[in-house]
Design an enzyme around this catalytic site. Structure first.
Site, PDB file in Angstrom:
ATOM      1  N   ILE A 108       5.144  -4.891   6.370  1.00  0.00           N
ATOM      2  CA  ILE A 108       5.402  -3.890   5.209  1.00  0.00           C
ATOM      3  C   ILE A 108       6.154  -2.642   5.483  1.00  0.00           C
ATOM      4  O   ILE A 108       6.693  -1.957   4.598  1.00  0.00           O
ATOM      5  CB  ILE A 108       3.982  -3.549   4.649  1.00  0.00           C
ATOM      6  N   GLY A 148      -4.350  -2.113  12.500  1.00  0.00           N
ATOM      7  CA  GLY A 148      -3.763  -2.936  11.532  1.00  0.00           C
ATOM      8  C   GLY A 148      -2.760  -2.321  10.966  1.00  0.00           C
ATOM      9  O   GLY A 148      -1.736  -1.651  11.368  1.00  0.00           O
ATOM     10  N   ASP A 166      -2.591   0.062   8.770  1.00  0.00           N
ATOM     11  CA  ASP A 166      -2.547   1.311   8.683  1.00  0.00           C
ATOM     12  C   ASP A 166      -2.030   2.115   9.913  1.00  0.00           C
ATOM     13  O   ASP A 166      -1.156   2.860   9.749  1.00  0.00           O
ATOM     14  CB  ASP A 166      -4.036   1.759   8.856  1.00  0.00           C
TER      15      ASP A 166
HETATM   16  P1  ADP Z   1      -8.657  -3.950   6.315  1.00  0.00           P
HETATM   17  O1  ADP Z   1      -9.080  -2.856   7.166  1.00  0.00           O
HETATM   18  O2  ADP Z   1      -8.182  -3.433   4.783  1.00  0.00           O
HETATM   19  O3  ADP Z   1      -8.941  -5.460   6.550  1.00  0.00           O
HETATM   20  P2  ADP Z   1      -6.021  -4.469   8.195  1.00  0.00           P
HETATM   21  O4  ADP Z   1      -4.957  -3.362   8.246  1.00  0.00           O
HETATM   22  O5  ADP Z   1      -6.762  -4.814   9.327  1.00  0.00           O
HETATM   23  O6  ADP Z   1      -6.944  -3.937   6.893  1.00  0.00           O
HETATM   24  O7  ADP Z   1      -5.530  -5.791   7.394  1.00  0.00           O
HETATM   25  C1  ADP Z   1      -4.960  -6.054   6.200  1.00  0.00           C
HETATM   26  C2  ADP Z   1      -4.059  -7.093   6.237  1.00  0.00           C
HETATM   27  O8  ADP Z   1      -2.534  -6.478   6.594  1.00  0.00           O
HETATM   28  C3  ADP Z   1      -4.021  -8.121   7.164  1.00  0.00           C
HETATM   29  O9  ADP Z   1      -3.950  -9.397   6.531  1.00  0.00           O
HETATM   30  C4  ADP Z   1      -3.267  -7.994   8.254  1.00  0.00           C
HETATM   31  O10 ADP Z   1      -2.871  -9.409   8.782  1.00  0.00           O
HETATM   32  C5  ADP Z   1      -1.985  -7.172   7.521  1.00  0.00           C
HETATM   33  N1  ADP Z   1      -1.183  -6.497   8.432  1.00  0.00           N
HETATM   34  C6  ADP Z   1      -1.318  -5.985   9.623  1.00  0.00           C
HETATM   35  N2  ADP Z   1      -0.172  -5.305   9.860  1.00  0.00           N
HETATM   36  C7  ADP Z   1       0.843  -5.444   8.785  1.00  0.00           C
HETATM   37  C8  ADP Z   1       2.170  -4.987   8.768  1.00  0.00           C
HETATM   38  N3  ADP Z   1       2.800  -4.239   9.699  1.00  0.00           N
HETATM   39  N4  ADP Z   1       2.869  -5.414   7.592  1.00  0.00           N
HETATM   40  C9  ADP Z   1       2.064  -6.310   6.486  1.00  0.00           C
HETATM   41  N5  ADP Z   1       0.657  -6.565   6.763  1.00  0.00           N
HETATM   42  C10 ADP Z   1       0.143  -6.403   7.967  1.00  0.00           C
END
Ligand code: ADP
Length: 182
Positions: free
Chosen positions: A11, A32, A34
């Site tokens: 993203i 993640g 964030d």
């Molecule tokens: P939450 O705490 O809301 O579960 P996470 O960041 O752990 O948030 O994960 C939310 C989703 O984002 C997961 O499906 C993860 O694989 C995905 N994710 C992690 N990094 C990225 C990225 N750079 N771009 C898009 N999606 C991502």
């Protein structure tokens, strides 16, 4: 007209008006998606989050709500931070939490639209560390997006091809036309 795209990718490299972050309530960064958004967007985003904590949001951002900051160095005008719910251990709570997940999407997309964004990229909120099962996460995400007071383009950016497949199946089951863009 609303266009919904499902892509596999990162993203943080999207060129859209608004990028939605699955943030922690503290708004002070985490792992993640964030962590990736703060790392790629640079310190301006965190500085604005800290200002929000010092002013409008001393207790953090409640689950299901959304707030906008600069997008720093990202190819976007805004990052919209939202907090998804943790997947409940107890089945009885699932409906209430599902409404919170829908609210996170609705409020993020609504805030983007009210800022004037014509395109918004979203991750699979709650489907990572917060443990939401992918199929249910996709259903909530897509049904809420399809109903949203929409910017022109809503792009779900799924981190793995498997997650994109789950979103594509959910879109088909919901009768939502997706414009595949990858
Ligand atoms: P939450 O705490 O809301 O579960 P996470 O960041 O752990 O948030 O994960 C939310 C989703 O984002 C997961 O499906 C993860 O694989 C995905 N994710 C992690 N990094 C990225 C990225 N750079 N771009 C898009 N999606 C991502």
């Amino acid at each position: 007209m609303l266009r919904i795209e499902l892509v596999t990718g990162d993203i943080t490299v999207q060129r859209v008006d608004a990028i939605v972050n699955a943030a922690y309530s503290s708004l002070l960064g985490g792992g993640g998606v964030d962590g990736a958004i703060h790392a790629a967007g640079g310190p301006e985003i965190l500085a604005e989050c800290r200002r929000l904590r010092a002013t409008a949001l001393p207790g953090g951002l409640p689950t299901g709500e959304a707030v906008a900051t600069t997008a720093g160095r990202l190819h976007a005008r805004w990052v919209i931070h939202t907090v998804g719910p943790v997947w409940p251990d107890e089945g009885a709570e699932a409906d209430a939490r599902r409404r919170l997940l829908a609210a996170a999407y609705r409020n993020s997309i609504g805030l983007a639209a009210s800022l004037g964004a014509a395109s918004v990229a979203l991750p699979a909120v709650s489907a990572g560390v917060y443990g939401w099962p992918a199929t249910d996460a996709a259903r909530v995400a897509l049904s809420t997006a399809a109903d949203a007071p929409a910017p022109g383009l809503i792009r779900f950016v799924l981190f793995s091809p498997a997650m994109r497949d789950v979103f594509a199946e959910a879109a088909a089951a919901l009768g939502i036309d997706e414009a595949a863009a990858d």
